[in-house]
Design a protein around this motif. Structure first.
Motif, PDB file in Angstrom:
ATOM      1  N   ARG A 126      -1.293  -5.705   3.004  1.00 60.35           N
ATOM      2  CA  ARG A 126      -1.475  -5.904   5.231  1.00 60.35           C
ATOM      3  C   ARG A 126      -1.281  -5.574   5.478  1.00 60.35           C
ATOM      4  N   ASN A 127      -0.735  -4.607   6.255  1.00 62.79           N
ATOM      5  CA  ASN A 127      -0.119  -3.556   6.683  1.00 62.79           C
ATOM      6  C   ASN A 127      -1.643  -2.988   7.255  1.00 62.79           C
ATOM      7  N   SER A 128      -1.951  -2.070   6.338  1.00 65.69           N
ATOM      8  CA  SER A 128      -3.318  -1.558   6.392  1.00 65.69           C
ATOM      9  C   SER A 128      -4.082  -2.000   6.955  1.00 65.69           C
ATOM     10  N   ILE A 129      -4.675  -2.952   6.548  1.00 62.55           N
ATOM     11  CA  ILE A 129      -5.743  -4.365   6.649  1.00 62.55           C
ATOM     12  C   ILE A 129      -6.251  -4.689   8.016  1.00 62.55           C
ATOM     13  N   GLY A 130      -4.762  -4.802   8.342  1.00 56.83           N
ATOM     14  CA  GLY A 130      -3.564  -5.488   9.734  1.00 56.83           C
ATOM     15  C   GLY A 130      -4.578  -4.556  10.650  1.00 56.83           C
ATOM     16  N   ILE A 131      -3.546  -3.230  10.759  1.00 59.95           N
ATOM     17  CA  ILE A 131      -3.281  -2.166  11.693  1.00 59.95           C
ATOM     18  C   ILE A 131      -5.099  -1.373  12.283  1.00 59.95           C
ATOM     19  N   CYS A 132      -5.965  -1.012  10.590  1.00 55.68           N
ATOM     20  CA  CYS A 132      -7.180  -0.710  10.529  1.00 55.68           C
ATOM     21  C   CYS A 132      -8.049  -1.807  11.824  1.00 55.68           C
ATOM     22  N   LEU A 133      -8.263  -2.671  10.701  1.00 53.46           N
ATOM     23  CA  LEU A 133      -8.986  -3.486  11.313  1.00 53.46           C
ATOM     24  C   LEU A 133      -8.288  -3.671  13.375  1.00 53.46           C
ATOM     25  N   THR A 139     -22.872  -0.985  12.287  1.00 54.15           N
ATOM     26  CA  THR A 139     -22.511   0.622  11.142  1.00 54.15           C
ATOM     27  C   THR A 139     -21.330   0.580  11.865  1.00 54.15           C
ATOM     28  N   THR A 140     -21.076   1.001  13.188  1.00 50.75           N
ATOM     29  CA  THR A 140     -19.805   2.030  13.749  1.00 50.75           C
ATOM     30  C   THR A 140     -18.698   1.256  13.335  1.00 50.75           C
ATOM     31  N   ALA A 141     -18.554  -0.157  13.441  1.00 48.85           N
ATOM     32  CA  ALA A 141     -17.203  -0.584  12.875  1.00 48.85           C
ATOM     33  C   ALA A 141     -17.216   0.076  11.139  1.00 48.85           C
ATOM     34  N   ILE A 142     -17.758  -0.255  10.601  1.00 45.44           N
ATOM     35  CA  ILE A 142     -17.271   0.568   9.068  1.00 45.44           C
ATOM     36  C   ILE A 142     -16.870   1.464   9.480  1.00 45.44           C
ATOM     37  N   ILE A 143     -17.735   2.695   9.702  1.00 40.05           N
ATOM     38  CA  ILE A 143     -17.209   4.197   9.568  1.00 40.05           C
ATOM     39  C   ILE A 143     -15.766   4.157  10.606  1.00 40.05           C
ATOM     40  N   ALA A 144     -16.090   3.454  11.427  1.00 44.62           N
ATOM     41  CA  ALA A 144     -14.063   3.209  12.092  1.00 44.62           C
ATOM     42  C   ALA A 144     -13.068   3.158  11.212  1.00 44.62           C
ATOM     43  N   PHE A 145     -13.491   1.717  10.451  1.00 45.86           N
ATOM     44  CA  PHE A 145     -12.577   1.409   9.840  1.00 45.86           C
ATOM     45  C   PHE A 145     -12.914   2.038   8.817  1.00 45.86           C
ATOM     46  N   PHE A 146     -13.565   2.993   8.087  1.00 44.40           N
ATOM     47  CA  PHE A 146     -13.243   4.080   6.767  1.00 44.40           C
ATOM     48  C   PHE A 146     -12.118   5.119   7.085  1.00 44.40           C
ATOM     49  N   ILE A 147     -12.457   5.820   8.350  1.00 38.21           N
ATOM     50  CA  ILE A 147     -11.888   6.665   9.030  1.00 38.21           C
ATOM     51  C   ILE A 147     -10.322   5.890   9.323  1.00 38.21           C
ATOM     52  N   ALA A 148      -9.445   4.690   9.906  1.00 35.58           N
ATOM     53  CA  ALA A 148      -8.580   4.686   9.690  1.00 35.58           C
ATOM     54  C   ALA A 148      -7.799   4.123   8.670  1.00 35.58           C
ATOM     55  N   TRP A 149      -8.890   3.454   7.164  1.00 37.54           N
ATOM     56  CA  TRP A 149      -8.216   3.439   6.336  1.00 37.54           C
ATOM     57  C   TRP A 149      -8.061   4.836   5.198  1.00 37.54           C
ATOM     58  N   ASN A 150      -8.231   5.438   5.769  1.00 37.44           N
ATOM     59  CA  ASN A 150      -8.325   7.050   4.988  1.00 37.44           C
ATOM     60  C   ASN A 150      -7.006   7.857   5.516  1.00 37.44           C
ATOM     61  N   ASP A 151      -6.642   7.073   6.695  1.00 41.99           N
ATOM     62  CA  ASP A 151      -5.399   7.728   7.490  1.00 41.99           C
ATOM     63  C   ASP A 151      -4.377   8.005   6.586  1.00 41.99           C
ATOM     64  N   PHE A 152      -3.256  10.007   6.593  1.00 42.23           N
ATOM     65  CA  PHE A 152      -2.300   9.379   5.539  1.00 42.23           C
ATOM     66  C   PHE A 152      -1.202  10.348   6.650  1.00 42.23           C
ATOM     67  N   VAL A 153      -1.635  11.176   7.596  1.00 43.45           N
ATOM     68  CA  VAL A 153      -0.881  12.273   8.547  1.00 43.45           C
ATOM     69  C   VAL A 153      -0.230  11.190   9.112  1.00 43.45           C
ATOM     70  N   TYR A 154      -1.322  10.071  10.143  1.00 45.96           N
ATOM     71  CA  TYR A 154       0.120   9.240  11.054  1.00 45.96           C
ATOM     72  C   TYR A 154       0.970   8.608  10.214  1.00 45.96           C
ATOM     73  N   GLY A 155      -0.008   7.847   8.957  1.00 47.75           N
ATOM     74  CA  GLY A 155       1.035   7.352   8.218  1.00 47.75           C
ATOM     75  C   GLY A 155       1.822   7.072   7.344  1.00 47.75           C
ATOM     76  N   ILE A 156       2.727   8.302   6.782  1.00 48.00           N
ATOM     77  CA  ILE A 156       3.657   9.170   6.325  1.00 48.00           C
ATOM     78  C   ILE A 156       4.751   9.277   7.633  1.00 48.00           C
ATOM     79  N   SER A 157       4.044   9.731   8.949  1.00 48.17           N
ATOM     80  CA  SER A 157       5.118  10.360   9.879  1.00 48.17           C
ATOM     81  C   SER A 157       6.053   9.044  11.033  1.00 48.17           C
ATOM     82  N   LEU A 158       4.921   8.484  11.396  1.00 46.11           N
ATOM     83  CA  LEU A 158       4.924   7.634  12.130  1.00 46.11           C
ATOM     84  C   LEU A 158       5.791   5.955  11.250  1.00 46.11           C
ATOM     85  N   THR A 159       5.929   5.965  10.270  1.00 43.74           N
ATOM     86  CA  THR A 159       6.681   4.826   9.499  1.00 43.74           C
ATOM     87  C   THR A 159       7.797   4.848   8.633  1.00 43.74           C
ATOM     88  N   SER A 160       8.971   3.752   8.206  1.00 41.73           N
ATOM     89  CA  SER A 160       9.473   4.472   7.310  1.00 41.73           C
ATOM     90  C   SER A 160       9.912   3.670   6.431  1.00 41.73           C
TER      91      SER A 160
END
Lengths: 280, 320
Positions: free
Chosen positions: A73-80, A199-220
């Motif tokens: 849920r977090n991933s879908i919401g935040i990335c959208l 198309t741009t929206a899809i590419i941007a969504f992929f990039i956000a969906w792929n993030d790891f560093v922010y995800g593990i650092s800024l959440t607990s």
């Protein structure tokens, strides 16, 4: 030294199979793992000896459900949301760059380039401290804002490349034919621009969906932790069990929608990626 | 405003411009341009320039979150500590090594893939392109897990598959040795990002004028001669852009290493060092200094690329 058509076809079939195997093998590998029972995990074979849905049950309706579904849920919401904000801002910006005459165009594009090569980890340290002080740590906005550093630059570049190819004279032609400014824009330009924006929206969504560093650092906690980070912190059904099967199943669930998107829009994605990067 | 003054000064230099300089229409257009492009520009600065300035400032302090009261100004002390620590240099070495090896292999593999796609029969071309987009669409973390589980001593099948290869047996723990662990990390990185490079190179190939290759073929040039004398020189810009962007990307490598070894057995990279220092050990001052050093490294790579290879990024990436 031309080879016969039949021989040519055979050679190309072999080459194609090799390429497809290369591209799909790791996916097949984790797919096979996701169907293995814990007892089967150490068998050293590629395919499970007993196919089982238990890993999927565990993450969808079992004890790992809370962890997985909340991160989904977090991933879908935040990335959208991050994609939506980036695409809206980038559309306005790229329209101005392609269509209007104003100083600073090059500065905007150079800044976007600079932001896109920025090492994410360099931004994470200061944000970690700042977010804790102002209460954005472990919240949705706390990830949406940094995600803009990933999604905004690529959106601007891709859209600027798309918008440059639109024949803007159409708008004037429509006006000459009696349309109002707004009508001319809506009927002549919007249909041409829409595929690029999509198309741009899809590419941007992929990039956000792929993030790891922010995800593990800024959440607990489960409040904002996205899927990739949740996968890394997954623990098994028991303390003494490796969560290999559950992670594999979760990985497959988050991979399938993305792969379907890729397959459905491959033509647009390829042109979007390469136009923004090479042609312009 | 100064901008309109400039417009007047510039006007005579541009006789080709048909629009009247400084007309109300031009002014309105500028204003609209600023309003439309401004928000995106300001947000980009806010999400990157501001944090990096903050990191620069925080890197000058001895500051641990676990002992906030001890915060004190140490100037460049953190940098001195890091630069005199062998760990930093080892991590830098590992990062540079990963960058060089992956980019070289990806370039060769990506070029081969691009050639295959470029000359494939129409019927298979679409399939190939679809297939190689799959790695692009997959989350890096998922790909890291896929490779990790395949090679892992418990859940992996690689050891039993390749038991006939000298040096590989069922007891080989790939992730307990620097070189084997780095090999798997690099393999997963290469798998994941080669498609992107090959798409860029395919676009570059499409820009090589067909008449040139045909002329060379008519003149009796061999395949290798056509490749090295006609095709590659003509797509130099695409190659350089691909190399630079992949190099910068590889230099920031984090996800694979974190999942597979978490930096153990000498596989730690700079990003991981920064993460470990600030997020795990909560040493904000020291972590900020590592972050700033990483940022400086990236700038140096860009600078070298632009000077050495004369990459015109703005031209190659679509700027005017």
């Amino acid at each position: 030294m031309k080879s016969s058509p039949a021989k040519r076809r055979t050679i190309w079939t072999i080459i194609s199979i090799v390429v497809v195997l290369y591209a799909l093998f790791p996916v097949a590998s984790i797919l096979a793992t996701s169907f293995k029972l814990p007892s089967d995990l150490t068998s050293g074979t590629f395919l499970p000896t007993n196919w089982s849905w238990s890993n999927y049950e565990q993450i969808l309706v079992g004890d790992a459900q809370g962890l997985f579904l909340s991160s989904l849920r977090n991933s879908i919401g935040i990335c959208l949301i991050a994609t939506f904000i980036a695409v809206v801002l980038a559309t306005l910006c790229a329209y101005a760059i392609a269509r209007l005459d104003f100083p600073g165009k090059k500065l905007v594009l150079t800044t976007a380039l600079g932001v896109s090569i920025f090492p994410v980890i360099s931004i994470v340290t200061p944000l970690f401290n700042l977010w804790r002080n102002i209460g954005l740590y472990d919240t949705w906005p706390g990830l949406i804002i940094p995600y803009l550093s990933l999604t905004l630059p690529i959106s601007i570049w891709t859209l600027a490349a798309f918008f440059r190819q639109i024949p803007w004279e159409l708008e004037q032609a429509a006006q000459v034919d009696g349309a109002t400014t707004w009508q001319a824009f809506r009927k002549a330009i919007v249909p041409l621009a829409a595929p690029g924006v999509f198309t741009t929206a899809i590419i941007a969504f992929f990039i956000a969906w792929n993030d790891f560093v922010y995800g593990i650092s800024l959440t607990s906690t489960e409040a904002a932790r996205p899927v990739p980070a949740a996968l890394a912190f997954f623990t098994g059904a028991s303390q003494f069990e490796e969560p290999t099967g559950a992670i594999s199943a979760a990985a497959i669930i988050v991979t399938i929608p993305v792969v379907v998107l890729v397959l459905a829009f491959q033509r647009q994605i390829v042109s979007g990626l390469t136009q923004g990067a090479v042609k312009g | 405003m100064s901008t309109s003054v400039e417009a007047v000064r510039d006007a005579p230099a541009k006789p080709a411009a048909t629009r009247q300089p400084l007309s109300d229409r031009a002014k309105a257009e500028r204003r609209l341009g600023f309003w439309l492009a401004g928000p995106a520009f300001i947000i980009m600065l806010a999400v990157t320039a501001y944090p990096i300035l903050l990191a620069l400032w925080e890197s000058l302090f001895k500051y641990r979150l676990t002992a906030p009261a001890d915060r004190e100004f140490v100037g460049l002390g953190n940098y001195a500590t890091i630069l005199s620590d062998g760990l930093f240099w080892r991590d830098l070495g590992v990062t540079v090594l990963i960058t060089i090896i992956t980019v070289v292999i990806e370039l060769i593999l990506g070029f081969a893939l691009a050639l295959v796609m470029n000359s494939a029969l129409k019927a298979v071309r679409g399939w190939l392109r679809t297939a190689i987009l799959v790695p692009y669409g997959i989350i890096t973390v998922v790909s890291a897990f896929a490779w990790f589980y395949a090679f892992d001593i418990n859940s992996g099948y690689i050891n039993s598959w390749f038991a006939w290869v000298p040096g590989i047996d069922s007891d080989l723990n790939w992730f307990a040795d620097t070189w084997t662990a780095l090999s798997v990390i690099m393999a997963s990185e290469i798998w994941k990002t080669t498609p992107f490079i090959s798409l860029l190179l395919l676009a570059g190939l499409a820009q090589v004028p067909g008449e040139l290759t045909e002329a060379a073929e008519v003149d009796g040039a061999t395949w290798w001669q056509r490749m090295s004398k006609v095709i590659i020189p003509n797509m130099k810009a695409a190659i350089m852009v691909a190399v630079l962007f992949r190099a910068l990307d590889a230099f920031r490598i984090f996800d694979n290493v974190y999942i597979m070894t978490n930096g153990a057995y000498g596989t730690e990279v700079l990003s991981l060092l920064a993460y470990r220092t600030s997020i795990t050990r909560l040493e904000i001052g020291m972590g900020s200094a590592v972050s700033v050093l990483l940022f400086i490294c990236v700038i140096i790579i860009c600078f070298i690329a632009i000077k050495l290879f004369k990459v015109d990024l703005s031209g190659a990436r679509g700027g005017k």
